[in-house]
Write a protein that holds these residues in place. Structure first.
Motif, PDB file in Angstrom:
ATOM      1  N   TYR A 151       0.835  -1.211   0.000  1.00 36.15           N
ATOM      2  CA  TYR A 151       0.000   0.000   0.000  1.00 36.15           C
ATOM      3  C   TYR A 151       0.867   1.257   0.000  1.00 36.15           C
ATOM      4  O   TYR A 151       0.621   2.199  -0.762  1.00 36.15           O
ATOM      5  CB  TYR A 151      -0.929  -0.009   1.209  1.00 36.15           C
ATOM      6  CG  TYR A 151      -1.860   1.176   1.268  1.00 36.15           C
ATOM      7  CD1 TYR A 151      -3.087   1.147   0.607  1.00 36.15           C
ATOM      8  CD2 TYR A 151      -1.507   2.339   1.968  1.00 36.15           C
ATOM      9  CE1 TYR A 151      -3.934   2.241   0.645  1.00 36.15           C
ATOM     10  CE2 TYR A 151      -2.341   3.424   1.999  1.00 36.15           C
ATOM     11  CZ  TYR A 151      -3.562   3.378   1.335  1.00 36.15           C
ATOM     12  OH  TYR A 151      -4.393   4.459   1.367  1.00 36.15           O
ATOM     13  N   GLU A 152       1.888   1.250   0.854  1.00 32.81           N
ATOM     14  CA  GLU A 152       2.762   2.432   0.956  1.00 32.81           C
ATOM     15  C   GLU A 152       3.496   2.692  -0.355  1.00 32.81           C
ATOM     16  O   GLU A 152       3.569   3.833  -0.815  1.00 32.81           O
ATOM     17  CB  GLU A 152       3.770   2.216   2.093  1.00 32.81           C
ATOM     18  CG  GLU A 152       3.140   2.170   3.472  1.00 32.81           C
ATOM     19  CD  GLU A 152       4.093   1.652   4.523  1.00 32.81           C
ATOM     20  OE1 GLU A 152       3.848   1.900   5.722  1.00 32.81           O
ATOM     21  OE2 GLU A 152       5.098   0.991   4.155  1.00 32.81           O
ATOM     22  N   PHE A 153       4.029   1.616  -0.960  1.00 29.79           N
ATOM     23  CA  PHE A 153       4.793   1.812  -2.190  1.00 29.79           C
ATOM     24  C   PHE A 153       3.895   2.229  -3.347  1.00 29.79           C
ATOM     25  O   PHE A 153       4.264   3.088  -4.155  1.00 29.79           O
ATOM     26  CB  PHE A 153       5.548   0.529  -2.549  1.00 29.79           C
ATOM     27  CG  PHE A 153       6.429   0.687  -3.752  1.00 29.79           C
ATOM     28  CD1 PHE A 153       7.643   1.349  -3.652  1.00 29.79           C
ATOM     29  CD2 PHE A 153       6.039   0.192  -4.991  1.00 29.79           C
ATOM     30  CE1 PHE A 153       8.460   1.522  -4.763  1.00 29.79           C
ATOM     31  CE2 PHE A 153       6.853   0.360  -6.103  1.00 29.79           C
ATOM     32  CZ  PHE A 153       8.067   1.028  -5.990  1.00 29.79           C
ATOM     33  N   ILE A 177       2.457   6.325  -7.535  1.00 23.36           N
ATOM     34  CA  ILE A 177       1.519   7.059  -8.398  1.00 23.36           C
ATOM     35  C   ILE A 177       1.667   8.573  -8.267  1.00 23.36           C
ATOM     36  O   ILE A 177       0.926   9.324  -8.902  1.00 23.36           O
ATOM     37  CB  ILE A 177       0.047   6.654  -8.118  1.00 23.36           C
ATOM     38  CG1 ILE A 177      -0.350   6.976  -6.672  1.00 23.36           C
ATOM     39  CG2 ILE A 177      -0.152   5.179  -8.436  1.00 23.36           C
ATOM     40  CD1 ILE A 177      -1.833   6.746  -6.396  1.00 23.36           C
ATOM     41  N   ARG A 178       2.642   9.022  -7.475  1.00 20.86           N
ATOM     42  CA  ARG A 178       2.932  10.459  -7.443  1.00 20.86           C
ATOM     43  C   ARG A 178       3.627  10.896  -8.728  1.00 20.86           C
ATOM     44  O   ARG A 178       3.646  12.085  -9.061  1.00 20.86           O
ATOM     45  CB  ARG A 178       3.817  10.795  -6.236  1.00 20.86           C
ATOM     46  CG  ARG A 178       3.132  10.594  -4.895  1.00 20.86           C
ATOM     47  CD  ARG A 178       4.077  10.957  -3.747  1.00 20.86           C
ATOM     48  NE  ARG A 178       3.488  10.667  -2.448  1.00 20.86           N
ATOM     49  CZ  ARG A 178       4.118  10.818  -1.289  1.00 20.86           C
ATOM     50  NH1 ARG A 178       5.364  11.301  -1.272  1.00 20.86           N
ATOM     51  NH2 ARG A 178       3.522  10.515  -0.156  1.00 20.86           N
ATOM     52  N   GLU A 195      -9.857   5.566 -13.290  1.00 19.85           N
ATOM     53  CA  GLU A 195      -8.919   6.605 -13.702  1.00 19.85           C
ATOM     54  C   GLU A 195      -7.500   6.023 -13.756  1.00 19.85           C
ATOM     55  O   GLU A 195      -7.189   5.058 -13.039  1.00 19.85           O
ATOM     56  CB  GLU A 195      -8.956   7.766 -12.710  1.00 19.85           C
ATOM     57  CG  GLU A 195     -10.274   8.516 -12.676  1.00 19.85           C
ATOM     58  CD  GLU A 195     -10.572   9.190 -14.009  1.00 19.85           C
ATOM     59  OE1 GLU A 195      -9.626   9.741 -14.613  1.00 19.85           O
ATOM     60  OE2 GLU A 195     -11.728   9.153 -14.438  1.00 19.85           O
ATOM     61  N   PRO A 196      -6.610   6.574 -14.592  1.00 23.29           N
ATOM     62  CA  PRO A 196      -5.242   6.049 -14.735  1.00 23.29           C
ATOM     63  C   PRO A 196      -4.512   5.857 -13.402  1.00 23.29           C
ATOM     64  O   PRO A 196      -3.849   4.842 -13.192  1.00 23.29           O
ATOM     65  CB  PRO A 196      -4.550   7.084 -15.611  1.00 23.29           C
ATOM     66  CG  PRO A 196      -5.664   7.634 -16.449  1.00 23.29           C
ATOM     67  CD  PRO A 196      -6.854   7.685 -15.543  1.00 23.29           C
ATOM     68  N   ALA A 197      -4.633   6.816 -12.494  1.00 23.39           N
ATOM     69  CA  ALA A 197      -3.935   6.712 -11.210  1.00 23.39           C
ATOM     70  C   ALA A 197      -4.450   5.523 -10.403  1.00 23.39           C
ATOM     71  O   ALA A 197      -3.673   4.820  -9.745  1.00 23.39           O
ATOM     72  CB  ALA A 197      -4.089   8.004 -10.408  1.00 23.39           C
ATOM     73  N   VAL A 229       2.481   6.661 -13.841  1.00 23.44           N
ATOM     74  CA  VAL A 229       1.036   6.382 -13.956  1.00 23.44           C
ATOM     75  C   VAL A 229       0.649   6.157 -15.408  1.00 23.44           C
ATOM     76  O   VAL A 229      -0.066   5.199 -15.742  1.00 23.44           O
ATOM     77  CB  VAL A 229       0.217   7.531 -13.338  1.00 23.44           C
ATOM     78  CG1 VAL A 229      -1.269   7.392 -13.714  1.00 23.44           C
ATOM     79  CG2 VAL A 229       0.375   7.556 -11.827  1.00 23.44           C
ATOM     80  N   ASP A 230       1.118   7.036 -16.276  1.00 28.89           N
ATOM     81  CA  ASP A 230       0.779   6.917 -17.702  1.00 28.89           C
ATOM     82  C   ASP A 230       1.293   5.597 -18.281  1.00 28.89           C
ATOM     83  O   ASP A 230       0.589   4.909 -19.018  1.00 28.89           O
ATOM     84  CB  ASP A 230       1.363   8.095 -18.484  1.00 28.89           C
ATOM     85  CG  ASP A 230       0.706   9.416 -18.116  1.00 28.89           C
ATOM     86  OD1 ASP A 230      -0.420   9.378 -17.569  1.00 28.89           O
ATOM     87  OD2 ASP A 230       1.314  10.470 -18.366  1.00 28.89           O
TER      88      ASP A 230
END
Length: 555
Positions: free
Chosen positions: A115-117, A122-123, A207-209, A128-129
Motif C-alpha cells: 500500500y505504501e509503495f 503514483i505520485r 482513472e489512470p492513477a 502512472v501513464d
C-alpha cells in the motif's frame, strides 16, 4: 443447420462410447455387483452398423449415462496430464515477476509495504501513464492464460490430497501480513485467486492513477507468495486459480441467481418484512432517498454493515459509503435506499462465490477481512451451508486468524522460508495435531462460536510451549563437566561445535582455548559418548516439530 447439429451430436456420442469401451478394456470401469446384470443386458443389446460405427438406436439410457461419465473422466485426465499444478503456478508467477518484479525490488529496498509503495509510485505522472497504458495488456494475457489452464488447475485441486483452504471475501489477502504464516500450520494448501483477473472491471473503467495503484499493489501482494507456491514440498503450500464465475458465463449466471435469493433474505432481516422477488425489494427502497429514511425503516440495524472499523452513527456511515464507495459509479448521486439494496446483492454475491468455489474445489472457506467474514457468516446462517465435517476446519482457520492478531501475534509473522522448512522436515503433521487438539469437540458443541476455537488453539500453543521449555530445561540439568565448563548449559545455548569434538580441537565460543593444555587427545576421543548423546538430544529438540515452530515465537 439442424443436420449439422445432429451430425455433431452423433459424432460426440460415438466418441463417448468408444472412450467407454477403451476404459472398460483397460479395467478402469468398475460396476457394482447388484448393477451388473442389468448393465450386461444393456450391453448385449448394442449392435454395430456395416461401416463399423455403433448403431445408436441400440444404446439405452444406462449405457449413454456411463459413456457420458467415462468421457468426463477421460477429459479430466487429459487436462491434468496436459500441465501440472506446479507448472501452472510457476508460469503465472514467472509472468508477474518478469513484468512487474522490478516493483517488488524497489519496494523492498525502500522498506515499504504494498500500500505504501503503490501510494508513493503514483505520485509520478510518467509512471502512472506508463503503467495504466500497459495494464490492459497484462490483464488480457492473464485472461487468455486462465482460459487455457483453469480447468486443469481445478481438476488438480479437486484431486489433491489433504486439507485445502480457499480464500475469498476480497480480491486478495491483506498487504499487512502473509496469510500463510499462520494458516499453513494447519491447512495443507491455500488456494488464492488471481487479483488481476478479478479486477478487470476496475482496470476497464477506473482513472489512470487508480489503475496504476491497483496494479502495483496486486503485484507486490502476489509476489510475496511466490516462494511458497514454487516450493518443492510435494503438496503445494500455496497456489492460485480464479473463481470459476470469472471465466465461465454460465457459472456466473447461476451464481447471480443464488446470490439474489440470499440478498432478499438479508434485506428481509434488515427491514423486518419478506421479499420474495427482486422487484419487491426495489419498490420498497425506492422512496428511501436519505440516510435517515433508511435508518428509520430498519428492524435489524446491526446487519447493515459497511466496515467493522467504522464507528460513527449509522446515518453517517450510510452517507460515508455513498460518498466514498459509490461516488460517480452510476454517473449521478445514489439514493440511500438503492445503495443498501446494492450492498445486499454485492455482499451476498461475494459470499456465495466463495462458498461455490470452496465446495467445487473441496476446501474450507478462508475470509481475511472482518467485514466480509460477518457477511459470510450470515450467508451460512441463511443457508445452513457448511457441511458438518467441514466445521472443524472452519473453526481452525478462524481460530488461527484470530490468535495471530491477538494473543499469539508471532503466528502472523512466521516467514515463508520457515513454513517451507517445517514442510520439508516433516514437522507439519505434528504441529497441526498439537494446534487442533480439542477443536473438533468445540466445533460440534457450538458450531457458531469461532472465538472459543481461538481460545483453545492459544491454550494448545501455550501448553506445547511449556512442554518444550521443560524439555530444554531438562537438557540444561544434564551437566557434563569438561575442562571445568558445564557443557550441558553451553550446548543448549549453541556454543559448542560438535565437529571440533570429533577432531579433538573443541572451541567454546567466546571462551575459546586449547583443550590440549589440560587433557591429551587420546582421552578426549574417549569421553564424548555421553556428550554426543546429549548434544544429539538438543539438536533433535531444536529440529523437532514444536522446536521448529517456537523458533519463531517472539517475546
Amino acid at each position: 443447420m439442424a443436420a449439422e447439429s445432429n451430425d455433431e451430436t452423433e459424432a460426440e456420442m460415438q466418441w463417448r462410447l468408444n472412450v467407454l469401451k477403451l476404459m472398460a478394456e483397460e479395467g478402469k470401469i468398475h460396476i457394482s455387483e447388484h448393477l451388473w446384470q442389468e448393465t450386461k443386458e444393456s450391453l448385449e443389446k448394442i449392435r454395430y452398423r456395416p461401416n463399423g460405427t455403433i448403431d445408436l438406436d441400440t444404446v439405452d439410457g444406462r449405457i449413454r449415462s456411463m459413456a457420458l461419465m467415462a468421457a468426463h473422466v477421460h477429459e479430466r485426465e487429459q487436462a491434468k496430464q496436459a500441465i501440472s499444478l506446479f507448472d501452472i503456478s510457476s508460469y503465472y508467477f514467472e509472468t508477474i515477476e518478469k513484468n512487474l518484479g522490478f516493483l517488488k525490488k524497489e519496494a523492498d529496498d525502500r522498506g515499504l509495504n504494498a500500500y505504501e509503495f503503490a501510494s508513493l509510485a503514483i505520485r509520478s505522472q510518467e509512471f502512472v501513464d506508463d503503467v495504466s497504458d500497459n495494464a490492459p495488456r497484462i490483464i488480457e494475457f492473464l485472461e487468455s492464460f486462465w482460459k487455457d489452464v483453469a480447468d486443469s488447475a481445478y481438476y488438480h485441486l479437486q484431486d489433491l490430497r489433504g486439507t485445502k483452504g480457499v480464500f475469498g471475501g476480497d480480491l486478495f489477502p491483506s498487504h499487512k501480513h502473509n496469510i500463510s504464516s499462520s494458516l499453513s500450520l494447519y491447512i495443507d494448501t491455500i488456494v488464492l485467486s488471481d487479483p488481476f483477473l478479478h479486477s478487470r472491471p476496475i482496470f476497464q473503467h477506473a482513472e489512470p492513477a487508480n489503475k496504476a495503484f491497483l496494479l502495483v499493489k496486486h503485484a507486490l501482494n502476489v509476489l510475496q507468495y511466490k516462494n511458497l507456491a514454487e516450493a518443492d514440498v510435494g503438496v503445494p503450500i500455496v497456489t492460485l486459480v480464479p473463481f470459476k464465475s470469472t471465466i465461465d458465463a454460465d457459472e456466473n449466471e447461476f451464481l447471480q441467481s443464488v446470490a439474489a435469493a440470499d440478498a432478499l433474505k438479508h434485506a428481509s432481516r434488515l427491514f423486518g418484512r419478506t421479499f420474495t422477488e427482486e422487484t419487491e425489494l426495489w419498490e420498497f427502497v425506492e422512496p428511501l432517498n436519505t440516510p435517515d429514511q433508511v435508518v428509520s425503516s430498519l428492524v435489524e440495524p446491526s446487519r447493515l454493515l459497511f466496515d467493522t472499523e467504522w464507528t460513527e452513527d449509522l446515518e453517517s456511515q450510510i452517507r460515508r459509503s455513498i460518498e466514498t464507495d459509490w461516488s460517480g459509479t452510476f454517473g449521478s448521486a445514489l439514493d440511500a435506499g438503492a445503495m443498501v439494496a446494492i450492498q445486499c446483492f454485492g455482499r451476498m454475491g461475494q459470499a456465495t462465490d466463495l462458498l461455490f468455489k470452496s465446495r467445487y474445489l473441496g476446501g474450507v472457506p478462508i475470509v481475511d477481512a472482518p467485514t466480509s467474514w460477518e457477511y459470510f457468516n450470515w450467508k451460512l446462517e441463511y443457508n445452513s451451508a457448511v457441511e458438518p465435517e467441514s466445521d472443524v476446519h472452519l473453526h481452525m482457520v478462524k481460530g488461527l486468524q484470530h490468535a495471530s492478531t491477538s494473543d499469539e501475534k508471532w503466528l502472523g509473522n512466521i516467514p515463508p522460508e520457515a513454513i517451507i522448512e517445517m514442510r520439508r522436515s516433516g514437522a507439519f503433521q505434528e504441529i497441526r495435531s498439537v494446534l487442533s487438539q480439542g477443536v473438533d469437540e468445540l466445533s460440534q458443541a457450538n458450531p457458531n462460536n469461532f472465538f472459543r476455537a481461538s481460545d483453545q488453539i492459544v491454550e494448545n500453543i501455550r501448553d506445547a510451549f511449556e512442554k518444550h521449555t521443560k524439555e530444554v530445561q531438562s537438557l540444561r540439568r544434564k551437566t557434563v563437566k569438561f575442562a571445568g565448563h558445564d557443557i550441558g548449559t553451553m550446548l543448549v545455548a549453541g556454543a559448542i561445535d560438535i565437529a571440533s569434538i570429533v577432531t579433538g580441537t573443541p572451541t567454546f565460543g567466546a571462551a575459546s582455548f586449547c583443550v590440549n593444555q589440560f587433557i591429551d587427545v587420546p582421552k578426549l576421543r574417549q569421553i564424548p559418548a555421553r556428550f554426543r548423546e546429549l548434544k544429539g538430544a538438543h539438536k533433535e529438540l531444536k529440529k523437532s516439530p514444536i522446536g521448529l515452530l517456537f523458533r519463531h515465537r517472539s517475546g
